[in-house]
Each structure stands twice: as structure tokens, then as C-alpha cells.
Design a protein around this motif. Sequence first.
Motif, PDB file in Angstrom:
ATOM      1  N   ARG A  55      24.616 -13.459 -14.613  1.00  0.00           N
ATOM      2  CA  ARG A  55      23.573 -14.433 -13.684  1.00  0.00           C
ATOM      3  C   ARG A  55      22.619 -13.354 -13.141  1.00  0.00           C
ATOM      4  N   ALA A  56      22.919 -11.863 -13.097  1.00  0.00           N
ATOM      5  CA  ALA A  56      21.872 -11.274 -12.278  1.00  0.00           C
ATOM      6  C   ALA A  56      20.568 -10.563 -12.958  1.00  0.00           C
ATOM      7  N   ILE A  57      21.018 -10.827 -14.395  1.00  0.00           N
ATOM      8  CA  ILE A  57      20.035 -10.322 -15.263  1.00  0.00           C
ATOM      9  C   ILE A  57      19.066 -11.379 -15.903  1.00  0.00           C
ATOM     10  N   CYS A  58      17.773 -11.195 -15.979  1.00  0.00           N
ATOM     11  CA  CYS A  58      16.949 -11.854 -16.532  1.00  0.00           C
ATOM     12  C   CYS A  58      16.121 -11.060 -17.845  1.00  0.00           C
ATOM     13  N   PHE A  59      16.365 -11.296 -19.131  1.00  0.00           N
ATOM     14  CA  PHE A  59      15.589 -10.451 -20.000  1.00  0.00           C
ATOM     15  C   PHE A  59      14.263 -11.177 -20.167  1.00  0.00           C
ATOM     16  N   GLU A  60      13.123 -10.202 -20.523  1.00  0.00           N
ATOM     17  CA  GLU A  60      11.791 -10.594 -20.681  1.00  0.00           C
ATOM     18  C   GLU A  60      11.429 -10.273 -22.149  1.00  0.00           C
ATOM     19  N   ILE A  61      10.942 -11.255 -22.844  1.00  0.00           N
ATOM     20  CA  ILE A  61      10.624 -10.980 -24.289  1.00  0.00           C
ATOM     21  C   ILE A  61       9.175 -11.467 -24.433  1.00  0.00           C
ATOM     22  N   THR A  62       8.407 -10.453 -24.904  1.00  0.00           N
ATOM     23  CA  THR A  62       6.976 -11.049 -24.938  1.00  0.00           C
ATOM     24  C   THR A  62       6.561 -11.783 -26.355  1.00  0.00           C
ATOM     25  N   GLU A  63       5.641 -12.808 -26.052  1.00  0.00           N
ATOM     26  CA  GLU A  63       5.283 -13.878 -26.998  1.00  0.00           C
ATOM     27  C   GLU A  63       5.204 -13.140 -28.418  1.00  0.00           C
ATOM     28  N   THR A  64       4.451 -11.986 -28.184  1.00  0.00           N
ATOM     29  CA  THR A  64       4.304 -11.148 -29.668  1.00  0.00           C
ATOM     30  C   THR A  64       5.425 -10.896 -30.259  1.00  0.00           C
ATOM     31  N   THR A  65       6.608 -10.336 -29.358  1.00  0.00           N
ATOM     32  CA  THR A  65       7.648  -9.936 -30.002  1.00  0.00           C
ATOM     33  C   THR A  65       8.609 -11.057 -30.452  1.00  0.00           C
ATOM     34  N   ALA A  66       8.600 -11.968 -29.657  1.00  0.00           N
ATOM     35  CA  ALA A  66       9.402 -13.174 -30.192  1.00  0.00           C
ATOM     36  C   ALA A  66       8.887 -13.765 -31.702  1.00  0.00           C
ATOM     37  N   VAL A  67       7.519 -13.603 -31.816  1.00  0.00           N
ATOM     38  CA  VAL A  67       7.117 -14.287 -32.924  1.00  0.00           C
ATOM     39  C   VAL A  67       7.468 -13.444 -34.316  1.00  0.00           C
ATOM     40  N   THR A  68       7.276 -12.077 -33.897  1.00  0.00           N
ATOM     41  CA  THR A  68       7.702 -11.243 -34.866  1.00  0.00           C
ATOM     42  C   THR A  68       9.034 -11.289 -35.433  1.00  0.00           C
ATOM     43  N   SER A  69       9.991 -11.309 -34.529  1.00  0.00           N
ATOM     44  CA  SER A  69      11.416 -11.659 -35.024  1.00  0.00           C
ATOM     45  C   SER A  69      12.040 -12.870 -34.455  1.00  0.00           C
ATOM     46  N   LEU A  70      11.445 -13.853 -34.648  1.00  0.00           N
ATOM     47  CA  LEU A  70      11.770 -14.938 -34.159  1.00  0.00           C
ATOM     48  C   LEU A  70      13.284 -15.681 -34.184  1.00  0.00           C
ATOM     49  N   SER A  71      13.755 -15.387 -35.504  1.00  0.00           N
ATOM     50  CA  SER A  71      15.208 -15.814 -35.586  1.00  0.00           C
ATOM     51  C   SER A  71      15.984 -14.724 -34.937  1.00  0.00           C
ATOM     52  N   LYS A  72      15.832 -13.478 -34.913  1.00  0.00           N
ATOM     53  CA  LYS A  72      16.568 -12.582 -34.070  1.00  0.00           C
ATOM     54  C   LYS A  72      16.564 -12.856 -32.637  1.00  0.00           C
ATOM     55  N   ALA A  73      15.263 -13.432 -32.060  1.00  0.00           N
ATOM     56  CA  ALA A  73      15.201 -13.371 -30.766  1.00  0.00           C
ATOM     57  C   ALA A  73      15.807 -14.670 -30.220  1.00  0.00           C
ATOM     58  N   ALA A  74      15.720 -15.764 -31.166  1.00  0.00           N
ATOM     59  CA  ALA A  74      16.571 -16.942 -30.863  1.00  0.00           C
ATOM     60  C   ALA A  74      18.322 -16.637 -30.697  1.00  0.00           C
ATOM     61  N   GLU A  75      18.613 -15.962 -31.679  1.00  0.00           N
ATOM     62  CA  GLU A  75      19.936 -15.594 -31.928  1.00  0.00           C
ATOM     63  C   GLU A  75      20.384 -14.792 -30.677  1.00  0.00           C
ATOM     64  N   PHE A  76      19.431 -13.861 -30.404  1.00  0.00           N
ATOM     65  CA  PHE A  76      20.050 -13.033 -29.077  1.00  0.00           C
ATOM     66  C   PHE A  76      19.920 -14.022 -27.669  1.00  0.00           C
ATOM     67  N   ILE A  77      18.995 -14.668 -27.722  1.00  0.00           N
ATOM     68  CA  ILE A  77      18.719 -15.480 -26.396  1.00  0.00           C
ATOM     69  C   ILE A  77      20.043 -16.576 -26.274  1.00  0.00           C
ATOM     70  N   GLY A  78      20.280 -17.288 -27.540  1.00  0.00           N
ATOM     71  CA  GLY A  78      21.494 -17.967 -27.431  1.00  0.00           C
ATOM     72  C   GLY A  78      22.912 -17.464 -27.079  1.00  0.00           C
ATOM     73  N   ALA A  79      23.083 -16.235 -27.764  1.00  0.00           N
ATOM     74  CA  ALA A  79      24.153 -15.521 -27.464  1.00  0.00           C
ATOM     75  C   ALA A  79      24.509 -15.158 -26.021  1.00  0.00           C
ATOM     76  N   MET A  80      23.315 -14.617 -25.290  1.00  0.00           N
ATOM     77  CA  MET A  80      23.495 -13.899 -24.059  1.00  0.00           C
ATOM     78  C   MET A  80      23.216 -15.051 -22.911  1.00  0.00           C
ATOM     79  N   ARG A  81      22.517 -16.150 -23.145  1.00  0.00           N
ATOM     80  CA  ARG A  81      22.605 -17.165 -22.257  1.00  0.00           C
ATOM     81  C   ARG A  81      23.844 -17.913 -22.018  1.00  0.00           C
ATOM     82  N   GLU A  82      24.588 -18.047 -22.973  1.00  0.00           N
ATOM     83  CA  GLU A  82      26.045 -18.580 -22.874  1.00  0.00           C
ATOM     84  C   GLU A  82      27.065 -18.015 -21.703  1.00  0.00           C
ATOM     85  N   PRO A  83      26.825 -16.618 -21.733  1.00  0.00           N
ATOM     86  CA  PRO A  83      27.620 -16.167 -20.452  1.00  0.00           C
ATOM     87  C   PRO A  83      26.762 -15.987 -19.207  1.00  0.00           C
TER      88      PRO A  83
END
Length: 214
Positions: A55-83
Amino acid sequence: VIRTAFRLLADRRAAGDASALSGTYAINLSGASIGDDQFLDYVRESFSRFRIPHRAICFEITETTAVTSLSKAAEFIGAMREPGCRFALDDFGVGVSSFTYLKQLPVDYIKIDGSFVRNMLHDPVDAAMVEAIHRIGRVMGKQTIAESVETAATLEALRSVGVDFAQGNAIAPPTLFAPPGGRKRHERAERLNDAAQRSPAVLVSRTSQENTGR
């Protein structure tokens, strides 16, 4: 960067700073990191190794980074938001399909790009963009952070719009991120490192409470 940040937080906790992990600490992620197949496992191992609460960490992803690796970004966000980690979509609004991608990424915060914020007092189009991003974010259940807030007048304008958080010199200038009692050690390290390599911490404050640093 993650290893250094986690170690500093662990040092602060070990030095008796009870508030060390009560705030929110934002860490920017690069496109190369998001695209690395081993990155998710590395982040999980780092949380376990340094005993940092998610809960102490907020990861920031730029819009251009997210668009370049949209599936990877969505996968990482989903995995780390759960805990319990939180996520911010940085530099939002500069892409041609910003709102389309926003629907595909389960982030907690939208960081309104500073190019709109800096001139919002003098440019009605920029002001409208800031307000539109905030309103759509609100409908989607996301909080908004305004970047590059340099004056008290801009901060007041953001407060009137309803933007949740602000970041910039109107809140506080960047400062060295160091554990209690570690100032001398970091001063020695500064003399050994080029100034361009330093990464100062930036305070973010709620617009409704100007002096509440995060």
C-alpha cells in the motif's frame, strides 16, 4: 531504482522512523522494465526482501509507455494491484487516444500532463482540457493529479475545478530522499555522483489541503 528506494525505506524504518511507510511513495517505471518478462517476479521478490507494504507504493507509468506495451502494462498493473499497490498513468492527455487506453488500464490516478496545467490560467483550451480530464476521471472512479503546479494562483484554480492532488514548486521544491541520520552518508555520495544522476523526491499534496505533503 526500485532496490534503492526500497532499501532507503527499510533504512528509515530501521532507524526508528515510525512514519516511514505511512505515506505514499511513487516510482516511475520505464517501457523497458514493463516489457521485461522477469520484471514482475523481481518486483515481487523486492517487496518480500525489504518487507515493504504494498500500500506504500504507487507505480507511475507514462501514457506512451503503456501504449507501447499495453498488454504487458495491463498484466503488471493487475498483478500488483491485487496485493495493494496503486498505479498512476503519467503525462496523461498528450496522446491521440488517451481516453481509449485509459479504459483498458486499471490505474488509480491520472496525472494531468504539465503542458496543460502550466498555461491553464492564460489559455482557455488548456483550462478546458484540465477540467475535462478531471471530470472523465471522476466518472471512471479515478483520482487526478496535476503536474507542474508552479504558482499559488494555479493551485487555487485546480482546487476550484476539483482536481484531487497537485505536484510542483507551489507545493514544495524537490528534495533529497534520505533516511533519518543518513544525511552525512548521502552528502558523501553526492560528491561522488554527477548532479545529473540524482533523483530528488517530489512532494504531492491534496489540493483541498495545500500543506499536506505526500
